[in-house]
Design a protein around this motif. Sequence first.
Motif, PDB file in Angstrom:
ATOM      1  N   MET A   1      -8.224  13.741   5.651  1.00  0.00           N
ATOM      2  CA  MET A   1      -8.738  12.745   4.947  1.00  0.00           C
ATOM      3  C   MET A   1      -8.681  12.308   3.820  1.00  0.00           C
ATOM      4  SD  MET A   1     -11.766  16.419   3.560  1.00  0.00           S
ATOM      5  CE  MET A   1     -10.419  17.655   3.840  1.00  0.00           C
ATOM      6  N   ASN A   2      -8.664  10.975   2.936  1.00  0.00           N
ATOM      7  CA  ASN A   2      -8.008  10.302   2.420  1.00  0.00           C
ATOM      8  C   ASN A   2      -8.572   9.563   1.671  1.00  0.00           C
ATOM      9  OD1 ASN A   2      -5.655   8.204   1.518  1.00  0.00           O
ATOM     10  ND2 ASN A   2      -5.459   7.757   2.993  1.00  0.00           N
ATOM     11  N   PHE A   3      -8.071   9.711  -0.101  1.00  0.00           N
ATOM     12  CA  PHE A   3      -8.802   9.487  -0.670  1.00  0.00           C
ATOM     13  C   PHE A   3      -8.249   8.354  -2.002  1.00  0.00           C
ATOM     14  CE2 PHE A   3     -10.826  13.662  -0.162  1.00  0.00           C
ATOM     15  CZ  PHE A   3     -12.061  13.320  -0.225  1.00  0.00           C
ATOM     16  N   GLN A   4      -7.992   7.492  -1.036  1.00  0.00           N
ATOM     17  CA  GLN A   4      -6.500   6.632  -1.567  1.00  0.00           C
ATOM     18  C   GLN A   4      -7.924   5.524  -2.159  1.00  0.00           C
ATOM     19  OE1 GLN A   4      -3.686   5.533  -2.354  1.00  0.00           O
ATOM     20  NE2 GLN A   4      -2.805   7.579  -1.453  1.00  0.00           N
ATOM     21  N   ASN A   5      -8.123   4.782  -2.745  1.00  0.00           N
ATOM     22  CA  ASN A   5      -8.621   3.717  -4.060  1.00  0.00           C
ATOM     23  C   ASN A   5     -10.226   4.306  -4.595  1.00  0.00           C
ATOM     24  OD1 ASN A   5      -6.957   1.803  -3.956  1.00  0.00           O
ATOM     25  ND2 ASN A   5      -7.334   1.474  -2.311  1.00  0.00           N
ATOM     26  N   ARG A   6     -10.278   5.211  -4.339  1.00  0.00           N
ATOM     27  CA  ARG A   6     -11.343   6.650  -4.625  1.00  0.00           C
ATOM     28  C   ARG A   6     -10.985   7.361  -6.474  1.00  0.00           C
ATOM     29  NH1 ARG A   6     -15.347   4.163  -1.477  1.00  0.00           N
ATOM     30  NH2 ARG A   6     -15.289   5.148   0.421  1.00  0.00           N
ATOM     31  N   THR A   7     -12.242   7.241  -7.241  1.00  0.00           N
ATOM     32  CA  THR A   7     -12.110   7.699  -8.505  1.00  0.00           C
ATOM     33  C   THR A   7     -13.458   8.837  -8.620  1.00  0.00           C
ATOM     34  OG1 THR A   7     -11.309   5.321  -9.477  1.00  0.00           O
ATOM     35  CG2 THR A   7     -12.365   7.715 -11.129  1.00  0.00           C
ATOM     36  N   GLY A  29      -4.741  11.849  -2.389  1.00  0.00           N
ATOM     37  CA  GLY A  29      -4.213  10.604  -3.404  1.00  0.00           C
ATOM     38  C   GLY A  29      -5.225   9.541  -3.711  1.00  0.00           C
ATOM     39  N   ALA A  30      -6.827  10.617  -4.259  1.00  0.00           N
ATOM     40  CA  ALA A  30      -7.780  10.010  -5.501  1.00  0.00           C
ATOM     41  C   ALA A  30      -7.838  10.143  -7.082  1.00  0.00           C
ATOM     42  CB  ALA A  30      -8.998  10.659  -5.115  1.00  0.00           C
ATOM     43  N   THR A  31      -7.300   9.272  -7.806  1.00  0.00           N
ATOM     44  CA  THR A  31      -7.704   9.120  -9.225  1.00  0.00           C
ATOM     45  C   THR A  31      -8.770  10.215  -9.927  1.00  0.00           C
ATOM     46  OG1 THR A  31      -6.580   7.189  -8.947  1.00  0.00           O
ATOM     47  CG2 THR A  31      -7.917   7.950 -11.297  1.00  0.00           C
ATOM     48  N   LYS A  41      -3.613  22.619 -20.660  1.00  0.00           N
ATOM     49  CA  LYS A  41      -3.756  22.362 -18.798  1.00  0.00           C
ATOM     50  C   LYS A  41      -4.089  21.185 -18.394  1.00  0.00           C
ATOM     51  CE  LYS A  41      -3.318  25.133 -16.150  1.00  0.00           C
ATOM     52  NZ  LYS A  41      -4.357  26.052 -15.517  1.00  0.00           N
ATOM     53  N   GLY A  42      -5.182  20.629 -19.009  1.00  0.00           N
ATOM     54  CA  GLY A  42      -5.468  18.933 -19.213  1.00  0.00           C
ATOM     55  C   GLY A  42      -4.268  18.409 -18.873  1.00  0.00           C
ATOM     56  N   LYS A  43      -3.012  18.320 -20.143  1.00  0.00           N
ATOM     57  CA  LYS A  43      -1.574  17.653 -20.054  1.00  0.00           C
ATOM     58  C   LYS A  43      -0.695  18.243 -18.750  1.00  0.00           C
ATOM     59  CE  LYS A  43      -1.101  17.259 -24.797  1.00  0.00           C
ATOM     60  NZ  LYS A  43      -0.675  17.362 -26.207  1.00  0.00           N
ATOM     61  N   GLN A  44      -0.798  19.259 -18.397  1.00  0.00           N
ATOM     62  CA  GLN A  44      -0.233  19.320 -17.382  1.00  0.00           C
ATOM     63  C   GLN A  44      -0.497  19.017 -16.613  1.00  0.00           C
ATOM     64  OE1 GLN A  44      -0.727  23.933 -16.813  1.00  0.00           O
ATOM     65  NE2 GLN A  44       0.137  24.041 -18.632  1.00  0.00           N
ATOM     66  N   LEU A  45      -1.992  18.492 -15.697  1.00  0.00           N
ATOM     67  CA  LEU A  45      -3.129  18.405 -14.143  1.00  0.00           C
ATOM     68  C   LEU A  45      -2.333  16.983 -15.113  1.00  0.00           C
ATOM     69  CD1 LEU A  45      -6.617  19.969 -14.891  1.00  0.00           C
ATOM     70  CD2 LEU A  45      -4.537  19.977 -13.075  1.00  0.00           C
ATOM     71  N   GLU A  46      -2.503  16.250 -16.121  1.00  0.00           N
ATOM     72  CA  GLU A  46      -2.368  14.350 -15.795  1.00  0.00           C
ATOM     73  C   GLU A  46      -0.572  14.443 -15.865  1.00  0.00           C
ATOM     74  OE1 GLU A  46      -4.740  12.743 -19.385  1.00  0.00           O
ATOM     75  OE2 GLU A  46      -3.106  14.153 -20.632  1.00  0.00           O
ATOM     76  N   ALA A  47       0.195  15.290 -15.788  1.00  0.00           N
ATOM     77  CA  ALA A  47       1.709  15.302 -15.501  1.00  0.00           C
ATOM     78  C   ALA A  47       1.798  14.929 -13.728  1.00  0.00           C
ATOM     79  CB  ALA A  47       2.515  16.250 -16.221  1.00  0.00           C
ATOM     80  N   LEU A  48       0.542  15.637 -13.210  1.00  0.00           N
ATOM     81  CA  LEU A  48       0.415  15.005 -11.488  1.00  0.00           C
ATOM     82  C   LEU A  48       0.274  13.823 -11.512  1.00  0.00           C
ATOM     83  CD1 LEU A  48      -1.189  18.043 -10.772  1.00  0.00           C
ATOM     84  CD2 LEU A  48       0.808  17.897 -10.712  1.00  0.00           C
ATOM     85  N   GLY A  49      -0.302  13.444 -12.469  1.00  0.00           N
ATOM     86  CA  GLY A  49      -0.171  11.344 -11.837  1.00  0.00           C
ATOM     87  C   GLY A  49      -1.437  11.210 -11.229  1.00  0.00           C
ATOM     88  N   ASN A  50      -1.673   9.945 -11.406  1.00  0.00           N
ATOM     89  CA  ASN A  50      -2.967   9.298 -10.962  1.00  0.00           C
ATOM     90  C   ASN A  50      -4.566  10.182 -11.644  1.00  0.00           C
ATOM     91  OD1 ASN A  50      -2.273   7.660  -9.500  1.00  0.00           O
ATOM     92  ND2 ASN A  50      -2.016   8.482  -8.154  1.00  0.00           N
ATOM     93  N   CYS A  51      -3.831  11.171 -12.901  1.00  0.00           N
ATOM     94  CA  CYS A  51      -5.148  12.100 -13.072  1.00  0.00           C
ATOM     95  C   CYS A  51      -5.126  11.501 -15.003  1.00  0.00           C
ATOM     96  CB  CYS A  51      -4.804  13.281 -13.354  1.00  0.00           C
ATOM     97  SG  CYS A  51      -5.899  14.504 -13.460  1.00  0.00           S
ATOM     98  N   LYS A  52      -6.161  11.937 -15.328  1.00  0.00           N
ATOM     99  CA  LYS A  52      -6.629  11.790 -17.098  1.00  0.00           C
ATOM    100  C   LYS A  52      -7.551  12.917 -17.660  1.00  0.00           C
ATOM    101  CE  LYS A  52      -6.742   9.442 -20.742  1.00  0.00           C
ATOM    102  NZ  LYS A  52      -5.745   9.683 -21.768  1.00  0.00           N
ATOM    103  N   ALA A  74     -13.620   2.588 -18.979  1.00  0.00           N
ATOM    104  CA  ALA A  74     -12.135   2.436 -18.206  1.00  0.00           C
ATOM    105  C   ALA A  74     -12.620   2.440 -16.943  1.00  0.00           C
ATOM    106  CB  ALA A  74     -11.275   3.394 -19.003  1.00  0.00           C
ATOM    107  N   HIS A  75     -12.957   3.313 -16.065  1.00  0.00           N
ATOM    108  CA  HIS A  75     -12.885   2.826 -14.582  1.00  0.00           C
ATOM    109  C   HIS A  75     -14.617   2.384 -14.410  1.00  0.00           C
ATOM    110  CE1 HIS A  75      -9.533   5.317 -14.282  1.00  0.00           C
ATOM    111  NE2 HIS A  75      -9.433   5.818 -15.331  1.00  0.00           N
ATOM    112  N   PRO A  76     -14.866   1.552 -14.342  1.00  0.00           N
ATOM    113  CA  PRO A  76     -16.493   1.044 -14.012  1.00  0.00           C
ATOM    114  C   PRO A  76     -16.398   1.983 -12.481  1.00  0.00           C
ATOM    115  CG  PRO A  76     -15.277  -0.699 -14.686  1.00  0.00           C
ATOM    116  CD  PRO A  76     -13.944   0.060 -14.742  1.00  0.00           C
ATOM    117  N   THR A  77     -15.882   2.138 -11.909  1.00  0.00           N
ATOM    118  CA  THR A  77     -15.735   1.857  -9.940  1.00  0.00           C
ATOM    119  C   THR A  77     -15.639   3.959 -10.294  1.00  0.00           C
ATOM    120  OG1 THR A  77     -15.373   0.158  -9.842  1.00  0.00           O
ATOM    121  CG2 THR A  77     -16.035   2.427  -8.013  1.00  0.00           C
TER     122      THR A  77
END
Length: 242
Positions: A1-7, A29-31, A41-52, A74-77
């Motif tokens: 399962m690949n979630f590249q380019n998925r939000t 690979g998802a955002t 905890k939100g900040k900890q998850l953001e530190a993983l990258g591709n996470c807001k 910020a993320h229309p899609t």
Amino acid sequence: MNFQNRTAIVTGGTSGIGESTVRQLLEKGATVLVLGRNAEKGKQLEALGNCKFYSCDVADPASIESVCSKILEAHPTIDILVNNAGMSLDGTVESLTLEEWNRIFAVNVTSIYLMSKYIVPAMRKNGYGRIINIGSTAGTVGAWGLHAYSATKGAVIQLSKSMAAEYAKEGILVNCLCPGGTMTPLMEGIGANDLDDFAKLFPIGRLAQPDEIARTIVFLASEEASFMAGSTVLVDGGFTCI
């Protein structure tokens, strides 16, 4: 399962099943946009990258509307919505107050309605979407002392089916995942002996770990589940088969 380019959006994403789902989607690979109340905890998850992280109280309609507006700017899609946020509340129709009844419906049902209300139009524009609503075995069978909780989870199951029937033609697939007993923070108030007794109700002989439930959520969000719409998926260690 690949979630590249998925939000993906995950509500209640800073603990338990939600956090495990966030981490697994990120690994694939998802955002991931995380909604919750635990900023640390939100900040900890953001530190993983591709996470807001977005602070949000899903019991408050104004909070949901504000966050969804910020997200869509910020993320229309948006490709994936996991409506995971929830609460449990002990009580019967006799003992529950109207305030308690209304609050659990606000968190467990109305938040799904509102999140979907704001996000489905964005999915429709792209002709693609995956929505996974988190129910419970308590929504499929009776549960002593959990009258409001069971009612909300039954509502989630039927809402998911109706949404699926409405939106499948547009490429938006909606399914409901119903976990059995899972070792999440909701279980923290239960004593060890009571947890042992609870686990004995499951033919598999134990409670689930959040990662085990999250794996099925990620599957439902993927192209591997491309012919699933309106399904009620029980991941419950055999609880409802006896």
